[in-house]
Design a protein around this motif. Structure first.
Motif, PDB file in Angstrom:
ATOM      1  N   SER A 248      -2.220  10.955   4.683  1.00  0.00           N
ATOM      2  CA  SER A 248      -0.803  11.006   4.316  1.00  0.00           C
ATOM      3  C   SER A 248       0.110  10.775   5.515  1.00  0.00           C
ATOM      4  O   SER A 248       1.170  10.174   5.380  1.00  0.00           O
ATOM      5  CB  SER A 248      -0.466  12.355   3.677  1.00  0.00           C
ATOM      6  OG  SER A 248      -1.272  12.558   2.546  1.00  0.00           O
ATOM      7  N   TYR A 249      -0.321  11.258   6.701  1.00  0.00           N
ATOM      8  CA  TYR A 249       0.477  11.028   7.914  1.00  0.00           C
ATOM      9  C   TYR A 249       0.206   9.661   8.522  1.00  0.00           C
ATOM     10  O   TYR A 249       0.755   9.311   9.551  1.00  0.00           O
ATOM     11  CB  TYR A 249       0.173  12.104   8.976  1.00  0.00           C
ATOM     12  CG  TYR A 249       0.682  13.485   8.666  1.00  0.00           C
ATOM     13  CD1 TYR A 249       1.328  13.768   7.465  1.00  0.00           C
ATOM     14  CD2 TYR A 249       0.534  14.527   9.584  1.00  0.00           C
ATOM     15  CE1 TYR A 249       1.773  15.045   7.186  1.00  0.00           C
ATOM     16  CE2 TYR A 249       0.984  15.804   9.305  1.00  0.00           C
ATOM     17  CZ  TYR A 249       1.599  16.056   8.108  1.00  0.00           C
ATOM     18  OH  TYR A 249       2.041  17.324   7.841  1.00  0.00           O
ATOM     19  N   ARG A 250      -0.705   8.940   7.893  1.00  0.00           N
ATOM     20  CA  ARG A 250      -1.049   7.567   8.298  1.00  0.00           C
ATOM     21  C   ARG A 250      -1.640   7.510   9.703  1.00  0.00           C
ATOM     22  O   ARG A 250      -1.250   6.696  10.546  1.00  0.00           O
ATOM     23  CB  ARG A 250       0.198   6.680   8.170  1.00  0.00           C
ATOM     24  CG  ARG A 250       0.893   6.803   6.802  1.00  0.00           C
ATOM     25  CD  ARG A 250       0.041   6.278   5.678  1.00  0.00           C
ATOM     26  NE  ARG A 250      -0.223   4.871   5.885  1.00  0.00           N
ATOM     27  CZ  ARG A 250       0.623   3.911   5.503  1.00  0.00           C
ATOM     28  NH1 ARG A 250       1.723   4.224   4.863  1.00  0.00           N
ATOM     29  NH2 ARG A 250       0.339   2.655   5.710  1.00  0.00           N
TER      30      ARG A 250
ATOM     31  N   LEU B 108      -2.875   1.426   9.054  1.00  0.00           N
ATOM     32  CA  LEU B 108      -2.654   2.796   9.552  1.00  0.00           C
ATOM     33  C   LEU B 108      -3.165   3.853   8.569  1.00  0.00           C
ATOM     34  O   LEU B 108      -2.410   4.671   8.047  1.00  0.00           O
ATOM     35  CB  LEU B 108      -1.169   3.012   9.895  1.00  0.00           C
ATOM     36  CG  LEU B 108      -0.683   2.248  11.130  1.00  0.00           C
ATOM     37  CD1 LEU B 108       0.815   2.437  11.339  1.00  0.00           C
ATOM     38  CD2 LEU B 108      -1.429   2.671  12.396  1.00  0.00           C
TER      39      LEU B 108
ATOM     40  N   GLN C 269       3.771   4.149  -0.628  1.00  0.00           N
ATOM     41  CA  GLN C 269       3.483   3.416   0.616  1.00  0.00           C
ATOM     42  C   GLN C 269       1.980   3.393   0.904  1.00  0.00           C
ATOM     43  O   GLN C 269       1.454   2.397   1.399  1.00  0.00           O
ATOM     44  CB  GLN C 269       4.206   4.079   1.796  1.00  0.00           C
ATOM     45  CG  GLN C 269       5.715   3.959   1.740  1.00  0.00           C
ATOM     46  CD  GLN C 269       6.384   4.734   2.873  1.00  0.00           C
ATOM     47  OE1 GLN C 269       5.835   5.716   3.378  1.00  0.00           O
ATOM     48  NE2 GLN C 269       7.572   4.310   3.256  1.00  0.00           N
TER      49      GLN C 269
ATOM     50  N   LEU D 225       0.271   0.629  -0.977  1.00  0.00           N
ATOM     51  CA  LEU D 225       0.448  -0.674  -0.321  1.00  0.00           C
ATOM     52  C   LEU D 225      -0.506  -0.814   0.872  1.00  0.00           C
ATOM     53  O   LEU D 225      -1.115  -1.860   1.063  1.00  0.00           O
ATOM     54  CB  LEU D 225       1.903  -0.855   0.135  1.00  0.00           C
ATOM     55  CG  LEU D 225       2.180  -2.177   0.859  1.00  0.00           C
ATOM     56  CD1 LEU D 225       2.145  -3.350  -0.111  1.00  0.00           C
ATOM     57  CD2 LEU D 225       3.530  -2.152   1.579  1.00  0.00           C
TER      58      LEU D 225
END
Lengths: 393, 103
Positions: free
Chosen positions: A97-99, A160, A224, A227
């Motif tokens: 989630s924090y990429r 990411l 996001q 994607l």
């Protein structure tokens, strides 16, 4: 140039980590991952790598430390298995989630209980919705190659996302295999330096990681991630092409083995693909039109490509080394059958759940699966949709 | 309320890229009770300013100037801390004030 060596899956993963030289590694030992971290920790102790090695008190802490270090801008790796992965759970989701491009080896082992230390895929499948890219490996060579590629895939600006590389517990992790390792400089040049755009240690540009995300924006952040997964597919292919230039080895979303003219096929993950290949070779020699699809990338799931590869198939078996109790078959079966629905292809798809808790799967059993498929095609009837292969009655 | 941004317009991962941007987040709409300040009674002791958890007391030149209603959540701490002999702040139902003024 590469060097031919004999390594276990754990040593192969440890070697990849030593050559990648991550800035930070935080890990806790758990069978069958222990030797992997043993090898890496030894290299740190010997001064062969300058990685900051954090010995933590649990896997929850291992992933938490990995997240902190990654947010600070470090290249971070870790490894775990089964219950260790389960203990990480909440932070596994947070990493994605924090990429944060953390790369982790998951040495597949059955989730307890009753307690078992041997291979199945209940651990990685449990994490399938956590938002991690999943690269599955057939042998030690692939564990090694997937880890090196994983770093580059994870850190790509369009992606990411954290990457999980699987290695079948004991079957790969503790078995010596002939494989080829690259030279240190080749690996270093391939992974390059990590230059994250936003980091906590960039004091000139103070930022916040992990603030409260309420109903007004949480959903947008999840969108996001969708994607990023979509873009990851192209990046995995691009990194695969680049890796081929370095190693000579081909990496795609999945491997099509003897699929040319195949009427009966099996889809499988991990080391079992090797056993299926043996069976396919033997049956092909007898003139039987059988093939295999060995799935490498489970997340993002290559749906369009699979539909393309399965054109011409008359009946299909999906092998699942885990189960979804009370669900409609194992997780891979559910995904494949859902992919085929509405694709224009219409053939019977059967599920064989096998190998739970490290139960061996034999050439003879796989041959039996192919003959079951023959019967399905000849009779146009499916006796059992969901089958349990190798369980005693 | 400002327009909420779409998923393509915001930084990934919930990152906040500017420091001190909590000011942009208007919490004034959460209020049930509004502190109403009586300038005539106020002795500018600034107890309300010290205790306000939202930095919603506006002070200029060492003197209380009013309340930032865009951020005040209406907790009532200012009213509680205002010295009993002064009582320059009174908590009034927000709904009552709004219906009176047709807000």
């Amino acid at each position: 140039m590469g060097k031919i060596v004999a390594l276990t899956g754990n040593d192969a993963a440890g070697t990849a980590m030593i050559q990648i030289r991550p800035d930070v590694v935080a890990a806790f030992p758990i069978t069958p991952q222990t030797e992997l971290m043993h090898k890496f920790a030894e290299a740190v102790a010997d001064g062969d790598v300058d990685t900051e090695f954090v010995s933590v008190e649990s896997e929850h802490s291992a992933m938490s430390a990995a997240i902190g270090a990654s947010a600070a801008g470090a290249r971070v790796m870790t490894a775990t298995a089964a219950n260790g992965f389960a203990l990480m759970w909440e932070v596994v989701y947070i990493a994605a989630s924090y990429r944060l491009p953390i790369v982790m080896t998951l040495v597949n082992r059955a989730l307890s209980g009753p307690i078992n230390i041997h291979c199945d895929h209940s651990d990685s499948m449990g994490g399938r919705d956590a938002g991690w890219i999943q690269l599955h490996s057939e042998n030690s060579q692939e564990v090694y190659d997937n880890l090196i590629q994983g770093v580059k895939i994870a850190e790509n600006r369009d992606v990411l996302l954290p990457v999980m590389v699987t290695s079948d517990g004991f079957i790969l992790s503790h078995t010596l295999e002939r494989m080829e390792i690259l030279d240190n400089q080749g690996v270093q040049d391939f992974v390059g330096e990590n230059h994250p755009q936003h980091t906590l240690l960039d004091v000139d540009h103070p930022i916040t990681f992990g603030p409260l995300d309420l109903p007004d924006y949480y959903f947008e952040h999840k969108r996001q991630q969708v994607l990023a997964m979509e873009k990851a597919k192209g990046v995995i292919l691009e990194v695969g092409r680049e890796f081929k230039k370095l190693s000579g080895r081909d990496y795609w979303l999945f491997e099509e083995y003897q699929m040319e003219g195949a009427e009966r096929a099996i889809v499988a993950l991990g080391s079992t693909a090797g056993t299926v290949k043996e069976t396919v070779d033997a049956l092909r020699e007898k003139g039987e039109k059988v093939g295999l699809i060995k799935l490498r990338v489970f997340r993002p799931f290559p749906k369009e490509e699979l539909v393309e590869a399965l054109k011409g198939i008359k009946a299909l078996v999906v092998l699942d080394r885990s189960n979804s109790f009370g669900g409609f078959g194992g997780p891979l079966f559910t995904e494949i059958r859902s992919t085929l629905y509405g694709s224009g292809l219409s053939f019977e798809v059967l599920n064989y759940i096998y190998g739970l808790g490290g139960r061996n799967i034999s050439l003879k059993e796989i041959e039996g699966v192919y003959s079951d498929l023959k019967e399905v095609i000849e009779t146009s009837k499916v006796k059992e949709r969901i089958n349990y292969l190798g369980v005693r009655e | 309320m400002s327009r909420l941004k779409g998923w393509k317009e915001i930084p990934i991962g919930g990152l906040i890229l500017e420091a001190g941007n909590a000011e942009e987040y208007q919490t004034g709409t959460w209020r049930t009770y509004r502190p109403v300040w009586d300038e005539g009674k106020c002795i500018h002791c600034l107890f309300c300013w010290i205790y306000c958890p939202d930095s919603a007391i506006i002070v200029e030149g060492g003197k209380m100037k009013g309340i930032d209603l865009k951020h005040c959540k209406g907790c009532g701490i200012c009213d509680q801390e205002c010295p009993p002999k002064v009582k320059a702040i009174e908590m009034v139902l927000e709904s009552k004030l709004q219906s009176e003024k047709g807000e």
